[in-house]
Motif scaffolding. Structure first.
Motif, PDB file in Angstrom:
ATOM      1  N   ASP A  60      13.466  16.627  16.614  1.00  0.00           N
ATOM      2  CA  ASP A  60      12.223  16.531  15.848  1.00  0.00           C
ATOM      3  C   ASP A  60      11.683  15.109  15.915  1.00  0.00           C
ATOM      4  O   ASP A  60      12.439  14.146  16.132  1.00  0.00           O
ATOM      5  CB  ASP A  60      12.455  16.901  14.376  1.00  0.00           C
ATOM      6  CG  ASP A  60      12.785  18.369  14.187  1.00  0.00           C
ATOM      7  OD1 ASP A  60      12.003  19.215  14.667  1.00  0.00           O
ATOM      8  OD2 ASP A  60      13.827  18.672  13.574  1.00  0.00           O
ATOM      9  N   ASP A  61      10.379  14.988  15.719  1.00  0.00           N
ATOM     10  CA  ASP A  61       9.780  13.661  15.591  1.00  0.00           C
ATOM     11  C   ASP A  61       8.906  13.556  14.343  1.00  0.00           C
ATOM     12  O   ASP A  61       8.213  12.565  14.129  1.00  0.00           O
ATOM     13  CB  ASP A  61       8.964  13.293  16.833  1.00  0.00           C
ATOM     14  CG  ASP A  61       7.908  14.333  17.180  1.00  0.00           C
ATOM     15  OD1 ASP A  61       7.676  15.255  16.359  1.00  0.00           O
ATOM     16  OD2 ASP A  61       7.337  14.243  18.274  1.00  0.00           O
ATOM     17  N   ASP A  62       8.954  14.584  13.507  1.00  0.00           N
ATOM     18  CA  ASP A  62       8.220  14.586  12.240  1.00  0.00           C
ATOM     19  C   ASP A  62       9.216  14.914  11.133  1.00  0.00           C
ATOM     20  O   ASP A  62       9.820  15.983  11.124  1.00  0.00           O
ATOM     21  CB  ASP A  62       7.107  15.626  12.275  1.00  0.00           C
ATOM     22  CG  ASP A  62       6.290  15.665  10.989  1.00  0.00           C
ATOM     23  OD1 ASP A  62       6.570  14.848  10.081  1.00  0.00           O
ATOM     24  OD2 ASP A  62       5.381  16.510  10.890  1.00  0.00           O
TER      25      ASP A  62
ATOM     26  N   SER B 170       8.432  14.484   7.717  1.00  0.00           N
ATOM     27  CA  SER B 170       7.694  14.478   6.456  1.00  0.00           C
ATOM     28  C   SER B 170       7.745  15.841   5.778  1.00  0.00           C
ATOM     29  O   SER B 170       6.732  16.420   5.426  1.00  0.00           O
ATOM     30  CB  SER B 170       6.237  14.083   6.711  1.00  0.00           C
ATOM     31  OG  SER B 170       5.638  14.983   7.644  1.00  0.00           O
TER      32      SER B 170
ATOM     33  N   THR C  31      11.994   8.768  19.485  1.00  0.00           N
ATOM     34  CA  THR C  31      11.572   8.228  18.200  1.00  0.00           C
ATOM     35  C   THR C  31      12.376   6.965  17.893  1.00  0.00           C
ATOM     36  O   THR C  31      13.412   6.720  18.524  1.00  0.00           O
ATOM     37  CB  THR C  31      11.805   9.251  17.059  1.00  0.00           C
ATOM     38  OG1 THR C  31      13.204   9.295  16.737  1.00  0.00           O
ATOM     39  CG2 THR C  31      11.332  10.638  17.456  1.00  0.00           C
TER      40      THR C  31
END
Length: 373
Positions: A259-261, A263, A324
Motif C-alpha cells: 500500500d501507499d495510502d 489514511s 514509499t
C-alpha cells in the motif's frame, strides 16, 4: 487469532485483569489442592537447528516461567481451543478460524465466522511455531505474549464476544471442566487460567518435519529435488532478510510495499500496521512477517488476505511493490530500485521449494486435533 481495534483489545485485557485480581479470585473455600498431574511437565520438543524457544513470562516471586507446560495444562488448552462454550452464542471456537489442515489458518481472506457474523478487519493468521514468537503477536504485534493475546478474540464483539464473568460461570458449572482445571492448576476454572491453558496448547503447535527438515537434519539427504534445492538458495538470497532462518520468519514487522495510502481513519487505522502500537512513523504500514512453513496450504496471503495465490504474492515482489518512504529497504534489490528481480524459472524453483515446507505430520497430528471427534 485475529483482533481489530487496539482499544477493544486493551479493554478486553483490562476486564480480564479486573476479574483476575478481584471479582473471581478464589476464596479459601474454592481452593483445591494441586494434583500430582499438574507437576508432570510436558515434553516440549526443541527441533534441531531451531533457535531456543521463548518461555512464558518469568514469575518475579519464583524466578521461574509463570506458565510452564504440563500434560494436563496442554490437554485442557486443546479442549478449550476446540470448544464453542468459550463464545457468547456457544457456536464459535478458536478452531472456527484456525483449521489444522490449513496450518491453523482458515482459507478465507476475511472471515465472518465470529458471533456477530460481521467481517473482521484482518486475515486469520496461521498458528505455527508460536513458541518462538518473541516480538509480539497479531499482525501488528499488539499483544506481547500468548497469555494476554487470548483475551483479544475471547472478548472481541465480532469474534467470540464473551463476557469473562459469564465464561467463568459456564466453566464452573461444567463438571468436566472443574475436574480438568483442578488437575491442571489445582483451582476452579477462571479467566486467567483459561488463557494460560490455551497458551500452553498453542505453544506445542510445532512444525519441523517437512521434506526440508528431513534434508536439513540429514535424515533423508535426497528429500529435496534439484529444483527445490535451487529454490532453497533463491529463498535465502532474495527472501531471507525477512523470512529468515529455520523458522522462515524473523518474527518482525516490515512494510512490504503493498500500500501507499495509510489514511484509513474510518477503520481504526487498520492499515497503519505496527504504527498503531508504537506510533513510530517508521512503522507505518509494517506488518508481521508470516512464516513460510506450510505456506502452500494456507492461502490467501497478507494481513488482509488480498492475494489468493502464491503466484500473486511473487508477482507483487517482482513487479508491484509500492515505493514509499516507509517501504522496507531490503526490497530495493533491483539496482537500488524497488523490486526483487526473479526470472520465470526462478519463480518456479521457489514455488517448488515452498512445497517442501509443507509438513504433513503437523497438519495431521492427532495431538493437535479436536478431542471431541
Amino acid at each position: 487469532m485475529s483482533i481489530t481495534g487496539r482499544d477493544k483489545y486493551i479493554r478486553g485485557v483490562f476486564i480480564s485483569l479486573v476479574m483476575l485480581f478481584g471479582l473471581f479470585s478464589c476464596s479459601k473455600d474454592d481452593d483445591l489442592d494441586t494434583t500430582d498431574e499438574e507437576e508432570t511437565p510436558f515434553a516440549f520438543r526443541q527441533p534441531a537447528f531451531f533457535p531456543k524457544a521463548v518461555e512464558s513470562a518469568i514469575d518475579p516471586k519464583t524466578g521461574l516461567p509463570s506458565n510452564p507446560l504440563t500434560k494436563t495444562g496442554v490437554e485442557l488448552g486443546r479442549r478449550l481451543f476446540y470448544d464453542p462454550i468459550l463464545s457468547a452464542n456457544k457456536q464459535v471456537s478458536c478452531a472456527s478460524c484456525h483449521h489444522q489442515s490449513k496450518g491453523f489458518s482458515d482459507g478465507v481472506a476475511i472471515t465472518t465466522a465470529g458471533v456477530s457474523g460481521k467481517p473482521l478487519e484482518r486475515h486469520s493468521p496461521t498458528l505455527i511455531n508460536l513458541a518462538w514468537t518473541d516480538k509480539g503477536l497479531f499482525w501488528d504485534g499488539g499483544s506481547t505474549n500468548l497469555e494476554s493475546q487470548a483475551f483479544g478474540p475471547l472478548t472481541h464483539a465480532d469474534e467470540m464476544g464473551m463476557y469473562l464473568p459469564v465464561l467463568v460461570e459456564r466453566l464452573r458449572a461444567d463438571a468436566t471442566y472443574v475436574e480438568l482445571f483442578h488437575k491442571a492448576f489445582g483451582e476452579l476454572p477462571s479467566e486467567h487460567r483459561t488463557a494460560m491453558a490455551l497458551s500452553q496448547f498453542q505453544r506445542i503447535l510445532i512444525s519441523a518435519d517437512t521434506p526440508y527438515d528431513l534434508y536439513r537434519r540429514g535424515e533423508q539427504p535426497d528429500a529435496l529435488s534439484a529444483d527445490q534445492l535451487r529454490g532453497l538458495n533463491l529463498v535465502r538470497q532474495k527472501c531471507g532478510s525477512c523470512h529468515a532462518g529455520e523458522l522462515f520468519t524473523d518474527n518482525d514487522f516490515h512494510n512490504n510495499g503493498i500500500d501507499d495510502d495509510f489514511s484509513d481513519g474510518s477503520h481504526e487505522g487498520i492499515y497503519w500496521g505496527r504504527y498503531r502500537i508504537t506510533y513510530n512513523p517508521l512503522d507505518l504500514g509494517a506488518f508481521k512477517t508470516p512464516t513460510l512453513r506450510n505456506v502452500m496450504v494456507s492461502p490467501p496471503y497478507m494481513h488482509d488476505g488480498r492475494f489468493k495465490t502464491i503466484d500473486e504474492v511473487l508477482n507483487h515482489y517482482r513487479f508491484d511493490i509500492k515505493d514509499t518512504p516507509v517501504t522496507a529497504s531490503v526490497l530495493y534489490q533491483n539496482n537500488d530500485r524497488v523490486g526483487i528481480p526473479m526470472t520465470d524459472k526462478e519463480v518456479e524453483d521457489i514455488k517448488s521449494f515452498l512445497n517442501a515446507l509443507t509438513d504433513e505430520t503437523f497438519l495431521k497430528n492427532r495431538e493437535f486435533s479436536s478431542p471431541f471427534k
